[in-house]
Design a protein around this motif. Structure first.
Motif, PDB file in Angstrom:
ATOM      1  N   ARG A  23      -3.239   4.512   7.182  1.00  0.00           N
ATOM      2  CA  ARG A  23      -2.413   3.572   7.948  1.00  0.00           C
ATOM      3  C   ARG A  23      -2.134   2.320   7.124  1.00  0.00           C
ATOM      4  O   ARG A  23      -1.003   1.839   7.071  1.00  0.00           O
ATOM      5  CB  ARG A  23      -3.115   3.188   9.265  1.00  0.00           C
ATOM      6  N   ASP A  24      -3.185   1.816   6.463  1.00  0.00           N
ATOM      7  CA  ASP A  24      -3.031   0.615   5.630  1.00  0.00           C
ATOM      8  C   ASP A  24      -2.090   0.890   4.464  1.00  0.00           C
ATOM      9  O   ASP A  24      -1.239   0.055   4.139  1.00  0.00           O
ATOM     10  CB  ASP A  24      -4.386   0.143   5.104  1.00  0.00           C
ATOM     11  N   LEU A  25      -2.245   2.044   3.829  1.00  0.00           N
ATOM     12  CA  LEU A  25      -1.389   2.388   2.691  1.00  0.00           C
ATOM     13  C   LEU A  25       0.069   2.509   3.136  1.00  0.00           C
ATOM     14  O   LEU A  25       0.967   1.995   2.454  1.00  0.00           O
ATOM     15  CB  LEU A  25      -1.866   3.696   2.045  1.00  0.00           C
ATOM     16  N   ALA A  27       1.489   1.071   5.727  1.00  0.00           N
ATOM     17  CA  ALA A  27       1.974  -0.264   6.106  1.00  0.00           C
ATOM     18  C   ALA A  27       2.242  -1.143   4.878  1.00  0.00           C
ATOM     19  O   ALA A  27       3.130  -1.999   4.913  1.00  0.00           O
ATOM     20  CB  ALA A  27       0.966  -0.948   7.027  1.00  0.00           C
ATOM     21  N   SER A  28       1.511  -0.905   3.795  1.00  0.00           N
ATOM     22  CA  SER A  28       1.676  -1.733   2.594  1.00  0.00           C
ATOM     23  C   SER A  28       3.006  -1.491   1.892  1.00  0.00           C
ATOM     24  O   SER A  28       3.495  -2.366   1.190  1.00  0.00           O
ATOM     25  CB  SER A  28       0.537  -1.458   1.602  1.00  0.00           C
ATOM     26  N   GLY A  29       3.557  -0.301   2.056  1.00  0.00           N
ATOM     27  CA  GLY A  29       4.794   0.041   1.363  1.00  0.00           C
ATOM     28  C   GLY A  29       4.587   0.301  -0.121  1.00  0.00           C
ATOM     29  O   GLY A  29       5.550   0.467  -0.866  1.00  0.00           O
ATOM     30  N   LEU A  30       3.336   0.355  -0.565  1.00  0.00           N
ATOM     31  CA  LEU A  30       3.013   0.562  -1.979  1.00  0.00           C
ATOM     32  C   LEU A  30       3.536   1.905  -2.503  1.00  0.00           C
ATOM     33  O   LEU A  30       3.979   2.000  -3.643  1.00  0.00           O
ATOM     34  CB  LEU A  30       1.496   0.472  -2.168  1.00  0.00           C
ATOM     35  N   SER A  96       1.694   5.242  12.026  1.00  0.00           N
ATOM     36  CA  SER A  96       2.432   3.990  12.208  1.00  0.00           C
ATOM     37  C   SER A  96       2.390   3.466  13.641  1.00  0.00           C
ATOM     38  O   SER A  96       2.759   2.329  13.887  1.00  0.00           O
ATOM     39  CB  SER A  96       3.884   4.152  11.760  1.00  0.00           C
TER      40      SER A  96
END
Length: 177
Positions: A23-25, A27-30, A96
């Motif tokens: 989820r964090d990855l 959301a980061s858009g990296l 998301s």
């Protein structure tokens, strides 16, 4: 998931941590969303094992192709039956949307991981099938149509015999016997 393969509390915690990291990855858009979706699905499939992409139904055209020796023309399809979602949409909804408990997202994931056996032509059509257009496969506990790499098992004496019997039953009904 196979009832013989219950997830331990440690397994659930590990998957929940991976869920949060994914989820964090996302959301980061990296990295592109499809990369996050694929990695999340690959890890989840590792826990599901042979129950990954398990088919629940088959089309008449796929049954005919099977008995006529065109098994390579049959594939598993997500999101083509009922309210089941496509793999990509399912995974992005999990990653998301609002954060969920392990049991909530895992149940949702497995429900939408079930597939339908259809022909390549049917898959390419984008059609959503109704229950009246499909034939229910034997329950998963019977060990039929299980995962086999990127495909599913189609053994002559097991799955193919079941399909032949189903087609014969349909023919008898059509003839009024």
């Amino acid at each position: 998931m196979d009832e013989k393969k219950q997830l331990s509390d440690s397994d659930k915690e590990t998957l929940q941590n991976f869920y949060r990291a994914s989820r964090d990855l996302l959301a980061s858009g990296l990295v592109p969303p499809i990369c996050v979706q694929r990695s999340f699905e690959a890890a989840s499939a590792g826990f599901l094992g042979e129950d990954t992409w398990r088919p629940t139904h088959i089309t008449a055209a796929a049954m005919v192709d099977a008995v006529e020796g065109r098994v390579s023309n049959i594939q598993r399809a997500h999101g083509v039956f009922g309210d089941r979602m496509d793999r990509y949409d399912r995974t992005l909804a999990i990653l998301s949307g609002p954060e969920q408990s392990f049991d909530a997202w895992w149940t949702f994931y497995k429900e939408h991981d079930a597939t339908v056996l259809i022909t390549k032509e049917e898959h390419g059509s984008g059609k959503k099938f109704t229950v009246e257009e499909l034939f229910e496969l034997p329950k998963w506990e019977e060990g039929m149509f299980t995962n086999s790499g990127f495909s599913f098992k189609m053994r002559k004496k097991v799955e193919l015999a079941w399909i032949r019997a189903k087609l014969e039953e349909m023919e008898k009904l059509r003839e009024g016997r």
